[in-house]
Design an enzyme around this catalytic site. Structure first.
Site, PDB file in Angstrom:
ATOM      1  N   CYS A  79       0.795  -1.186   0.060  1.00  0.00           N
ATOM      2  CA  CYS A  79      -0.003  -0.019   0.051  1.00  0.00           C
ATOM      3  C   CYS A  79       0.876   1.167   0.002  1.00  0.00           C
ATOM      4  CB  CYS A  79      -1.016   0.073   1.152  1.00  0.00           C
ATOM      5  SG  CYS A  79      -2.258   0.928   0.898  1.00  0.00           S
ATOM      6  N   HIS A 170      -4.083  -5.295   0.876  1.00  0.00           N
ATOM      7  CA  HIS A 170      -3.594  -5.633   2.049  1.00  0.00           C
ATOM      8  C   HIS A 170      -3.622  -7.276   2.339  1.00  0.00           C
ATOM      9  CE1 HIS A 170      -2.855  -1.816   3.958  1.00  0.00           C
ATOM     10  NE2 HIS A 170      -3.885  -1.211   3.516  1.00  0.00           N
ATOM     11  N   GLU A 172      -2.463  -9.112   4.320  1.00  0.00           N
ATOM     12  CA  GLU A 172      -2.770  -9.546   5.903  1.00  0.00           C
ATOM     13  C   GLU A 172      -4.169  -9.685   6.550  1.00  0.00           C
ATOM     14  OE1 GLU A 172      -1.828  -4.855   6.071  1.00  0.00           O
ATOM     15  OE2 GLU A 172      -1.599  -6.582   4.695  1.00  0.00           O
TER      16      GLU A 172
END
Length: 512
Positions: A79, A170, A172
């Protein structure tokens, strides 16, 4: 020494999640503020750059030299990191023409090591207002989405001697369905990190390190009955045996029968523990105090005084053991600057300096779920490992208003009924934290032919991963009905039960 991945934190709300996902691969990683210079060593295998609330075009935005990192190790920029890499390398980053937030699906997924086994259509999670308008010369797109032409890219071969990747989503978060696979591709396949960081390996290394650090000296430690202090004490005990002296203080604000149960549990663990009954001392000082912050300060100060008095009776103590865990450490070294988020009561505030002691913190690099896994590996009983988090000030902040011994007894009874119902119904393990709160509200009720004017009890139960955010637990109505009925019938002084359906944020888990 285990291989290590370094995560540079640019202030993203998801940074801790990146670390958790890497550790789920049995690979050790550490988080470091992006403002701190990278200290390279032979264990470091790769660097991950986090997202950020900053825009790369802000004058105050952090700007570490990514090329210098890539000269040493493989880099994965997420990002903000992806946008910073593009900007520093001659690309263009600007405001998105439309909001890029939420679910998206990858298209044009290239045959590349980072995206191995990830197919077109894979769902990812976007969260940014800037976007990459133009890639630097020689850099190549390896995935896009319907709205974003550059969802993932890699640096040109002449940019650095190591692989450098960047993604504008993202991996994660759980909404990115193949995010774990992408991180595995990077950490294991591209960086070559060994997947050998297990609870058993952690225990062995930690015990050996404590032996080396403490030597033949003594350690004193305050125990709470919670998972963190119990696991920390067990690790220290494995290293130095009865040269660990544990102190467990009954402040009169524990759950029903908790003092006796916890002391018995510690005896079974073989911990050298002294129980201190200081209930009257706490009740006396709390008399008439209703302000939540004043109550917390009194409870914290008295705890330190009692602990210090007992610890001073020991001779030749050189170390203070603590159950500090990684979120405490991360918060105190935030990219936004030092913060006062480590609870002084949790960390026996001021005592290391006051008593001239060095710290032993065996869990300071673990997350809460990792502490539990280590506890299981150590063979610690479920009454400690599976215990819900419990606030340091205990029932003192679950009795709204002034604390009295009578109110404590009332709340202990109500709380015991509540928790036992959760256990009997199988809901206890599905809930992150639960407890009863005694409200300073009295209402009219009818019991038999008599009119009552008694207190209200609120029930709180939340689901969460780490307590940073939480949703109220959707307990079955019939279970709530049984709990309410039992509390009202069995606890003299309570004639009304309510259930808290507030989430965090905007509410907090505790009421005070």
């Amino acid at each position: 020494m285990n291989d290590k991945i370094l995560i540079l934190d640019f202030g993203s709300q998801f940074t801790q999640l990146i670390a958790r996902r890497v550790r789920e691969l049995n690979v050790y990683c550490e988080i470091q503020p992006c403002t701190k210079p990278v200290a390279y060593d032979e264990t470091m295998k790769g660097i991950i750059l986090s997202g950020s609330p900053f825009s790369v075009n802000d004058p105050q935005a952090p700007m570490p030299d990514i090329a210098a990192m890539a000269a040493k190790l493989p880099v994965l920029a997420i990002c903000y990191g992806a946008q910073l890499l593009a900007k520093q390398s001659g690309g263009e980053v600007g405001k998105s023409t439309h909001r890029e937030y939420g679910r998206a699906h990858l298209q044009g997924v290239a045959h590349d090591p980072l995206l191995s086994t990830i197919a077109d259509g894979s769902q990812v999670w976007m969260s940014h207002s800037d976007t990459i308008k133009q890639l630097p010369e020689g850099f190549s797109v390896i995935a896009r989405t319907e709205a974003i032409p550059v969802a993932a890219y890699k640096a040109s071969a002449d940019y650095a001697p190591n692989p450098v990747y960047a993604i504008q989503f993202h991996p994660e978060v759980t909404h990115s369905t193949d995010g774990g696979q992408l991180l595995k591709n990077y950490v294991v396949d591209i960086c070559g990190a060994a997947q050998d960081w297990t609870p058993a390996a952690f225990i062995h290394e930690t015990v050996e390190r404590i032996k080396q650090d403490v030597g033949n000296k003594k350690v004193v430690m305050a125990l709470s009955g919670g998972v963190d202090s119990t696991v920390a004490a067990t690790l220290i005990h494995r290293a130095i045996g009865d040269r660990l002296f544990c102190i467990f203080v009954d402040n009169g604000l524990l759950r029903k029968n908790e003092f006796e149960q916890v002391l018995d549990g510690y005896r079974h663990l073989g911990l050298n523990t002294k129980g201190i009954d200081a209930r009257k001392r706490f009740y006396t000082e709390l008399d008439g105090v209703s302000d939540p912050e004043k109550k917390r300060k009194i409870i914290g100060r008295l705890f330190i005084e009692v602990f210090n008095e007992e610890a001073q009776q020991l001779t030749d103590v050189s170390f203070l053991g603590q159950g500090t865990i990684y979120p405490d450490v991360i918060e105190s070294m935030s990219v936004h600057g030092p913060s006062a988020t480590i609870k002084s009561h949790h960390n026996v505030g001021g005592l290391p300096e006051k008593m001239h002691l060095s710290l032993v913190e065996p869990l300071r690099m673990l997350f809460k779920d990792e502490v539990r896994r280590v506890g299981h590996e150590l063979g610690i009983d479920e009454i400690f490992i599976g215990r819900h988090p419990f606030p340091g000030p205990g029932l003192g902040i679950r009795i709204l208003g002034a604390v009295t011994e009578e109110k404590v007894t009332m709340l202990q009874e109500a709380d015991a009924i509540y928790i036992q119902h959760l256990r009997d119904s199988g809901m206890y393990k599905q809930v992150w934290q639960a407890g009863a709160i005694l409200l300073p509200v009295q209402s009219v009720g009818v019991m038999g032919d008599e009119r009552t004017y008694e207190f209200t009890c609120a029930l709180r139960a939340v689901t969460s991963v780490d307590g940073m955010t939480a949703d109220w637990a959707h307990l079955p109505y019939d279970l709530l009905a049984r709990i309410s009925n039992d509390i009202i019938n069995r606890v003299k002084g309570i004639n009304r039960v309510v259930y808290d359906i507030s989430s965090k944020p905007p509410a907090t888990i505790e009421w005070e």
